[in-house]
Scaffold this motif. Structure first.
Motif, PDB file in Angstrom:
ATOM      1  N   LEU A   1       0.822  -1.209   0.000  1.00  0.00           N
ATOM      2  CA  LEU A   1       0.000   0.000   0.000  1.00  0.00           C
ATOM      3  C   LEU A   1       0.854   1.255   0.000  1.00  0.00           C
ATOM      4  CD1 LEU A   1      -2.800   1.340   0.254  1.00  0.00           C
ATOM      5  CD2 LEU A   1      -2.573   1.128   2.741  1.00  0.00           C
ATOM      6  N   ALA A   2       1.955   1.236   0.767  1.00  0.00           N
ATOM      7  CA  ALA A   2       2.797   2.427   0.880  1.00  0.00           C
ATOM      8  C   ALA A   2       3.581   2.705  -0.393  1.00  0.00           C
ATOM      9  CB  ALA A   2       3.757   2.272   2.058  1.00  0.00           C
ATOM     10  N   ALA A   3       4.013   1.651  -1.099  1.00  0.00           N
ATOM     11  CA  ALA A   3       4.857   1.846  -2.286  1.00  0.00           C
ATOM     12  C   ALA A   3       4.149   2.652  -3.380  1.00  0.00           C
ATOM     13  CB  ALA A   3       5.331   0.499  -2.818  1.00  0.00           C
ATOM     14  N   PRO A   4       2.934   2.286  -3.827  1.00  0.00           N
ATOM     15  CA  PRO A   4       2.287   3.097  -4.858  1.00  0.00           C
ATOM     16  C   PRO A   4       1.906   4.491  -4.382  1.00  0.00           C
ATOM     17  CG  PRO A   4       0.812   1.367  -4.098  1.00  0.00           C
ATOM     18  CD  PRO A   4       2.150   1.071  -3.520  1.00  0.00           C
ATOM     19  N   LEU A   5       1.536   4.626  -3.098  1.00  0.00           N
ATOM     20  CA  LEU A   5       1.210   5.952  -2.586  1.00  0.00           C
ATOM     21  C   LEU A   5       2.433   6.864  -2.612  1.00  0.00           C
ATOM     22  CD1 LEU A   5      -1.117   5.118   0.462  1.00  0.00           C
ATOM     23  CD2 LEU A   5      -1.773   5.961  -1.807  1.00  0.00           C
ATOM     24  N   THR A   6       3.579   6.294  -2.259  1.00  0.00           N
ATOM     25  CA  THR A   6       4.819   7.073  -2.326  1.00  0.00           C
ATOM     26  C   THR A   6       5.152   7.452  -3.753  1.00  0.00           C
ATOM     27  OG1 THR A   6       5.643   5.870  -0.391  1.00  0.00           O
ATOM     28  CG2 THR A   6       7.256   7.086  -1.697  1.00  0.00           C
ATOM     29  N   GLY A   7       4.956   6.509  -4.687  1.00  0.00           N
ATOM     30  CA  GLY A   7       5.226   6.798  -6.086  1.00  0.00           C
ATOM     31  C   GLY A   7       4.320   7.883  -6.635  1.00  0.00           C
ATOM     32  N   VAL A   8       3.044   7.850  -6.290  1.00  0.00           N
ATOM     33  CA  VAL A   8       2.108   8.879  -6.761  1.00  0.00           C
ATOM     34  C   VAL A   8       2.486  10.249  -6.205  1.00  0.00           C
ATOM     35  CG1 VAL A   8      -0.289   9.664  -6.610  1.00  0.00           C
ATOM     36  CG2 VAL A   8       0.203   7.279  -7.116  1.00  0.00           C
ATOM     37  N   THR A   9       2.872  10.291  -4.947  1.00  0.00           N
ATOM     38  CA  THR A   9       3.281  11.564  -4.350  1.00  0.00           C
ATOM     39  C   THR A   9       4.493  12.147  -5.054  1.00  0.00           C
ATOM     40  OG1 THR A   9       2.434  10.826  -2.201  1.00  0.00           O
ATOM     41  CG2 THR A   9       3.967  12.677  -2.198  1.00  0.00           C
ATOM     42  N   ILE A  10       5.479  11.296  -5.349  1.00  0.00           N
ATOM     43  CA  ILE A  10       6.674  11.767  -6.052  1.00  0.00           C
ATOM     44  C   ILE A  10       6.313  12.233  -7.461  1.00  0.00           C
ATOM     45  CG2 ILE A  10       8.913  11.072  -6.967  1.00  0.00           C
ATOM     46  CD1 ILE A  10       8.900  11.430  -3.974  1.00  0.00           C
ATOM     47  N   ALA A  11       5.415  11.505  -8.119  1.00  0.00           N
ATOM     48  CA  ALA A  11       5.027  11.884  -9.477  1.00  0.00           C
ATOM     49  C   ALA A  11       4.343  13.245  -9.516  1.00  0.00           C
ATOM     50  CB  ALA A  11       4.113  10.809 -10.071  1.00  0.00           C
ATOM     51  N   LEU A  12       3.551  13.542  -8.515  1.00  0.00           N
ATOM     52  CA  LEU A  12       2.798  14.796  -8.510  1.00  0.00           C
ATOM     53  C   LEU A  12       3.605  15.978  -7.990  1.00  0.00           C
ATOM     54  CD1 LEU A  12      -0.680  13.554  -7.200  1.00  0.00           C
ATOM     55  CD2 LEU A  12       0.030  13.959  -9.565  1.00  0.00           C
ATOM     56  N   TYR A  13       4.474  15.720  -7.008  1.00  0.00           N
ATOM     57  CA  TYR A  13       5.150  16.831  -6.338  1.00  0.00           C
ATOM     58  C   TYR A  13       6.666  16.732  -6.388  1.00  0.00           C
ATOM     59  CZ  TYR A  13       0.442  17.158  -4.399  1.00  0.00           C
ATOM     60  OH  TYR A  13      -0.915  17.244  -4.252  1.00  0.00           O
ATOM     61  N   GLY A  14       7.205  15.776  -7.140  1.00  0.00           N
ATOM     62  CA  GLY A  14       8.652  15.655  -7.240  1.00  0.00           C
ATOM     63  C   GLY A  14       9.274  16.773  -8.053  1.00  0.00           C
ATOM     64  N   ALA A  15      10.595  16.875  -7.950  1.00  0.00           N
ATOM     65  CA  ALA A  15      11.308  17.917  -8.692  1.00  0.00           C
ATOM     66  C   ALA A  15      11.114  17.720 -10.191  1.00  0.00           C
ATOM     67  CB  ALA A  15      12.799  17.882  -8.345  1.00  0.00           C
ATOM     68  N   PRO A  16      10.580  18.719 -10.897  1.00  0.00           N
ATOM     69  CA  PRO A  16      10.315  18.553 -12.333  1.00  0.00           C
ATOM     70  C   PRO A  16      11.599  18.619 -13.153  1.00  0.00           C
ATOM     71  CG  PRO A  16       9.756  20.773 -11.650  1.00  0.00           C
ATOM     72  CD  PRO A  16      10.151  20.037 -10.401  1.00  0.00           C
ATOM     73  N   SER A  17      11.628  17.851 -14.218  1.00  0.00           N
ATOM     74  CA  SER A  17      12.733  17.900 -15.177  1.00  0.00           C
ATOM     75  C   SER A  17      12.246  17.291 -16.487  1.00  0.00           C
ATOM     76  CB  SER A  17      13.958  17.137 -14.655  1.00  0.00           C
ATOM     77  OG  SER A  17      13.652  15.767 -14.449  1.00  0.00           O
ATOM     78  N   GLY A  18      12.817  17.720 -17.564  1.00  0.00           N
ATOM     79  CA  GLY A  18      12.384  17.216 -18.861  1.00  0.00           C
ATOM     80  C   GLY A  18      11.036  17.781 -19.273  1.00  0.00           C
ATOM     81  N   GLU A  19      10.325  17.051 -20.083  1.00  0.00           N
ATOM     82  CA  GLU A  19       9.031  17.499 -20.595  1.00  0.00           C
ATOM     83  C   GLU A  19       7.983  17.479 -19.488  1.00  0.00           C
ATOM     84  OE1 GLU A  19       5.761  16.323 -24.065  1.00  0.00           O
ATOM     85  OE2 GLU A  19       7.656  15.226 -23.857  1.00  0.00           O
ATOM     86  N   VAL A  20       7.198  18.560 -19.405  1.00  0.00           N
ATOM     87  CA  VAL A  20       6.139  18.662 -18.406  1.00  0.00           C
ATOM     88  C   VAL A  20       4.824  18.222 -19.045  1.00  0.00           C
ATOM     89  CG1 VAL A  20       4.851  20.209 -16.887  1.00  0.00           C
ATOM     90  CG2 VAL A  20       7.318  20.533 -17.198  1.00  0.00           C
ATOM     91  N   TYR A  21       4.171  17.202 -18.446  1.00  0.00           N
ATOM     92  CA  TYR A  21       2.931  16.657 -18.985  1.00  0.00           C
ATOM     93  C   TYR A  21       1.690  17.290 -18.365  1.00  0.00           C
ATOM     94  CZ  TYR A  21       6.201  13.038 -20.515  1.00  0.00           C
ATOM     95  OH  TYR A  21       7.259  12.376 -21.071  1.00  0.00           O
ATOM     96  N   LEU A  22       1.784  17.705 -17.101  1.00  0.00           N
ATOM     97  CA  LEU A  22       0.626  18.270 -16.405  1.00  0.00           C
ATOM     98  C   LEU A  22       1.117  19.262 -15.377  1.00  0.00           C
ATOM     99  CD1 LEU A  22      -2.425  18.292 -15.671  1.00  0.00           C
ATOM    100  CD2 LEU A  22      -1.942  16.422 -14.065  1.00  0.00           C
TER     101      LEU A  22
END
Length: 265
Positions: free
Chosen positions: A74-95
């Motif tokens: 349960l914690a692994a995908p929640l952590t991944g989603v948090t990083i995807a939404l609020y992680g340091a941006p780099s490269g092409e921005v999709y949203l």
């Protein structure tokens, strides 16, 4: 050292179940150390795939495996989603919306974090499910040579921690019988928490006094009622852990994804 307190541990079958707890701790550390030093999905995914084979020999049934490890899944995908939404941006921005910014770099980091959490946490959970606290204390004192005072104190604390749930239930029944704090859920919880805190201090003081009276805090060298053997099975498990780490690192370096956290950015 006194005998085992409480109920007897469940004896599981499996090549890894009967291995010395110190070897299980060492194998888990050998697997985790390189994964902590890097954030890349290749090393974590390779380590997770190799660990999956190791889990088959842990002595756990599949229902028990899922019951024990569901918080990690349960914690692994929640952590991944948090990083995807609020992680340091780099490269092409999709949203991009307010604080949310999904980019190529944040998605890559999210995938790496997802596999990294699984690869680090699952071995620790699976290996230590079959560990008895007394066996671990024996191994830490006899093999790692940690101070006996520290080991015995930690063992006593672990044994007493298992009683907190029973104490909480007993306090709830006693307060209900006396009609104390029947109204107000928050007030009841705070009152019971304070009562449990006081009870824990009293029990800890009595235990410390009894242990001192029995010579557990003496300066002389302590003997142990049970030997803690460390043989070829223990070395083999640690060798497997080292092999998993080296294979994961080699795969990441070969794929060009190795990203040392402590290195130059």
């Amino acid at each position: 050292m006194s005998g085992r307190a409480g109920t007897a541990p469940v004896r599981r079958r499996g090549p890894i179940a009967g291995v010395n707890p110190v070897a299980k701790l060492g194998a888990a550390l050998l697997i985790a150390i390189p994964l902590v030093l890097t954030i890349d999905w290749v090393s974590a995914a390779v380590a997770l795939a190799l660990e999956s084979v190791l889990f088959l020999f842990s002595g756990l049934t599949w229902p028990e495996f899922w019951r024990r490890t569901w918080p990690v899944w349960l914690a692994a995908p929640l952590t991944g989603v948090t990083i995807a939404l609020y992680g340091a941006p780099s490269g092409e921005v999709y949203l991009e919306w307010w604080l949310v910014r999904v980019s190529e770099g944040s998605l890559s980091l999210a995938v790496a974090t997802f596999f990294r959490v699984l690869a680090i946490a699952l071995p620790a959970v699976v290996l230590f499910v079959t560990v008895d606290a007394t066996d671990l204390a024996d191994g830490l004192a006899q093999i790692v040579h940690l101070p006996s005072r520290f080991v015995l104190g930690a063992l006593a604390a672990m044994r007493l921690a298992a009683l907190l749930r029973d104490d909480w239930a007993a306090l709830a029944l006693a307060r209900r019988a006396r009609g104390v704090a029947d109204a107000g859920r928050l007030r009841r919880i705070l009152g019971m928490a304070f009562g449990l805190f006081v009870l824990s201090i009293r029990r800890g003081s009595k235990l410390a006094t009894s242990m001192e009276a029995r010579g557990f805090g003496g300066p002389s060298e302590r003997t142990w009622a049970r030997d803690s053997p460390f043989g070829w099975r223990e070395w083999a498990l640690m060798g497997v852990g080292l092999a998993i780490s080296l294979t994961a690192v080699a795969a990441a370096v070969a794929a060009g994804t190795w990203n040392l956290i402590l290195g130059p950015r």
